[in-house]
Design a protein around this motif. Structure first.
Motif, mmCIF file in Angstrom:
data_model
loop_
_atom_site.group_PDB
_atom_site.id
_atom_site.type_symbol
_atom_site.label_atom_id
_atom_site.label_comp_id
_atom_site.label_asym_id
_atom_site.label_seq_id
_atom_site.Cartn_x
_atom_site.Cartn_y
_atom_site.Cartn_z
ATOM 1 N N PHE A 38 0.855 -1.660 -0.119
ATOM 2 C CA PHE A 38 0.456 0.023 -0.101
ATOM 3 C C PHE A 38 1.147 1.064 -0.669
ATOM 4 O O PHE A 38 1.868 1.076 0.818
ATOM 5 C CB PHE A 38 -1.042 0.211 1.769
ATOM 6 N N THR A 39 0.836 2.345 -0.596
ATOM 7 C CA THR A 39 1.274 3.189 -0.478
ATOM 8 C C THR A 39 0.017 4.341 0.372
ATOM 9 O O THR A 39 -0.995 3.830 1.624
ATOM 10 C CB THR A 39 0.675 4.763 -1.159
ATOM 11 N N ALA A 40 0.852 5.441 0.814
ATOM 12 C CA ALA A 40 0.480 6.098 2.566
ATOM 13 C C ALA A 40 -0.856 6.357 2.430
ATOM 14 O O ALA A 40 -1.453 6.327 3.790
ATOM 15 C CB ALA A 40 1.357 7.374 2.151
ATOM 16 N N PRO A 41 -1.797 6.442 1.631
ATOM 17 C CA PRO A 41 -3.018 7.069 1.891
ATOM 18 C C PRO A 41 -4.178 5.988 1.932
ATOM 19 O O PRO A 41 -4.487 5.765 2.727
ATOM 20 C CB PRO A 41 -3.809 7.851 0.887
ATOM 21 N N LEU A 42 -3.256 4.887 1.287
ATOM 22 C CA LEU A 42 -4.569 3.805 1.319
ATOM 23 C C LEU A 42 -3.581 2.964 2.898
ATOM 24 O O LEU A 42 -4.740 2.209 3.067
ATOM 25 C CB LEU A 42 -3.486 2.347 -0.377
ATOM 26 N N GLY A 43 -2.360 3.115 3.548
ATOM 27 C CA GLY A 43 -2.250 1.752 4.682
ATOM 28 C C GLY A 43 -3.657 3.304 5.544
ATOM 29 O O GLY A 43 -3.584 2.532 6.275
ATOM 30 N N ILE A 44 -3.710 4.227 5.529
ATOM 31 C CA ILE A 44 -4.882 5.367 6.760
ATOM 32 C C ILE A 44 -5.838 4.437 6.533
ATOM 33 O O ILE A 44 -6.279 4.304 7.242
ATOM 34 C CB ILE A 44 -3.981 6.320 5.939
ATOM 35 N N ALA A 45 -6.061 5.032 5.518
ATOM 36 C CA ALA A 45 -7.276 4.278 4.605
ATOM 37 C C ALA A 45 -7.408 2.867 5.271
ATOM 38 O O ALA A 45 -8.865 2.450 5.912
ATOM 39 C CB ALA A 45 -7.734 4.219 3.239
ATOM 40 N N TYR A 46 -6.515 1.742 5.315
ATOM 41 C CA TYR A 46 -6.606 0.941 6.099
ATOM 42 C C TYR A 46 -7.049 0.483 6.989
ATOM 43 O O TYR A 46 -7.585 -0.397 8.027
ATOM 44 C CB TYR A 46 -5.740 -0.358 5.489
ATOM 45 N N ALA A 47 -5.928 1.450 8.000
ATOM 46 C CA ALA A 47 -6.242 1.589 9.352
ATOM 47 C C ALA A 47 -7.545 2.176 9.848
ATOM 48 O O ALA A 47 -8.045 1.476 10.987
ATOM 49 C CB ALA A 47 -4.628 2.305 9.598
ATOM 50 N N MET A 48 -7.685 2.710 9.278
ATOM 51 C CA MET A 48 -8.940 3.316 9.630
ATOM 52 C C MET A 48 -10.180 2.473 9.753
ATOM 53 O O MET A 48 -10.613 2.016 10.236
ATOM 54 C CB MET A 48 -9.277 4.195 8.949
ATOM 55 N N THR A 49 -10.041 1.353 8.507
ATOM 56 C CA THR A 49 -11.341 0.317 8.611
ATOM 57 C C THR A 49 -10.665 -0.528 9.610
ATOM 58 O O THR A 49 -12.189 -1.184 9.662
ATOM 59 C CB THR A 49 -11.035 -0.050 7.348
ATOM 60 N N LYS A 50 -9.524 -1.351 10.013
ATOM 61 C CA LYS A 50 -9.691 -2.237 10.594
ATOM 62 C C LYS A 50 -9.792 -1.614 12.108
ATOM 63 O O LYS A 50 -9.863 -2.294 13.153
ATOM 64 C CB LYS A 50 -7.783 -2.280 10.438
ATOM 65 N N TYR A 51 -9.363 -0.007 12.492
ATOM 66 C CA TYR A 51 -9.070 -0.054 13.664
ATOM 67 C C TYR A 51 -10.617 0.282 14.296
ATOM 68 O O TYR A 51 -10.959 1.334 15.119
ATOM 69 C CB TYR A 51 -8.058 0.828 14.313
ATOM 70 N N SER A 52 -11.579 1.105 13.300
ATOM 71 C CA SER A 52 -12.649 1.891 13.605
ATOM 72 C C SER A 52 -13.436 0.916 14.267
ATOM 73 O O SER A 52 -13.466 -0.513 13.985
ATOM 74 C CB SER A 52 -13.450 2.153 12.311
ATOM 75 N N LEU A 53 -14.010 1.254 15.460
ATOM 76 C CA LEU A 53 -15.658 0.364 15.796
ATOM 77 C C LEU A 53 -16.702 0.486 14.977
ATOM 78 O O LEU A 53 -17.336 -0.347 15.005
ATOM 79 C CB LEU A 53 -16.003 1.278 17.393
ATOM 80 N N THR A 54 -16.876 1.135 14.079
ATOM 81 C CA THR A 54 -18.144 1.358 13.053
ATOM 82 C C THR A 54 -18.020 -0.108 12.191
ATOM 83 O O THR A 54 -18.843 -0.455 11.640
ATOM 84 C CB THR A 54 -18.363 2.751 12.534
#
Length: 97
Positions: A38-54
């Motif tokens: 992943f690139t940096a923006p994709l990594g942040i989006a992945y982290a948001m989906t992985k660690y998001s409660l929703t």
């Protein structure tokens, strides 16, 4: 040529920032199954989906904040080095009259 150096530096900084934040282009062209591709923006989006409660994650947002900080630091460093050229470009263009 010496008067155009600030313009070249500014164009370089803007183009680097546009390429650094390019989320949609990386999403279209990269087909990585692992996080290392992943690139940096994709990594942040992945982290948001992985660690998001929703999204069913654990709710550990500190990992997302650390990733955001690490992605932001190179742009801050580039801006701090290029700030002199911003000021120099404005100063040379502001003397007309």
């Amino acid at each position: 040529m010496p008067l155009s150096i600030p313009s070249f530096v500014i164009v370089f900084l803007f183009e680097f920032q546009a390429a650094w934040k390019n989320f949609q282009g990386a999403l279209i062209y990269l087909n990585g199954e692992s996080v290392e591709d992943f690139t940096a923006p994709l990594g942040i989006a992945y982290a948001m989906t992985k660690y998001s409660l929703t999204a069913g994650g654990e709710g550990d947002y500190q990992y997302v904040m650390v990733a955001s900080l690490l992605v932001t630091l190179p742009m801050l460093l580039l801006f701090s080095f290029g700030q002199r050229y911003f000021i120099e470009g404005v100063a040379t263009q502001g003397r007309k009259g």
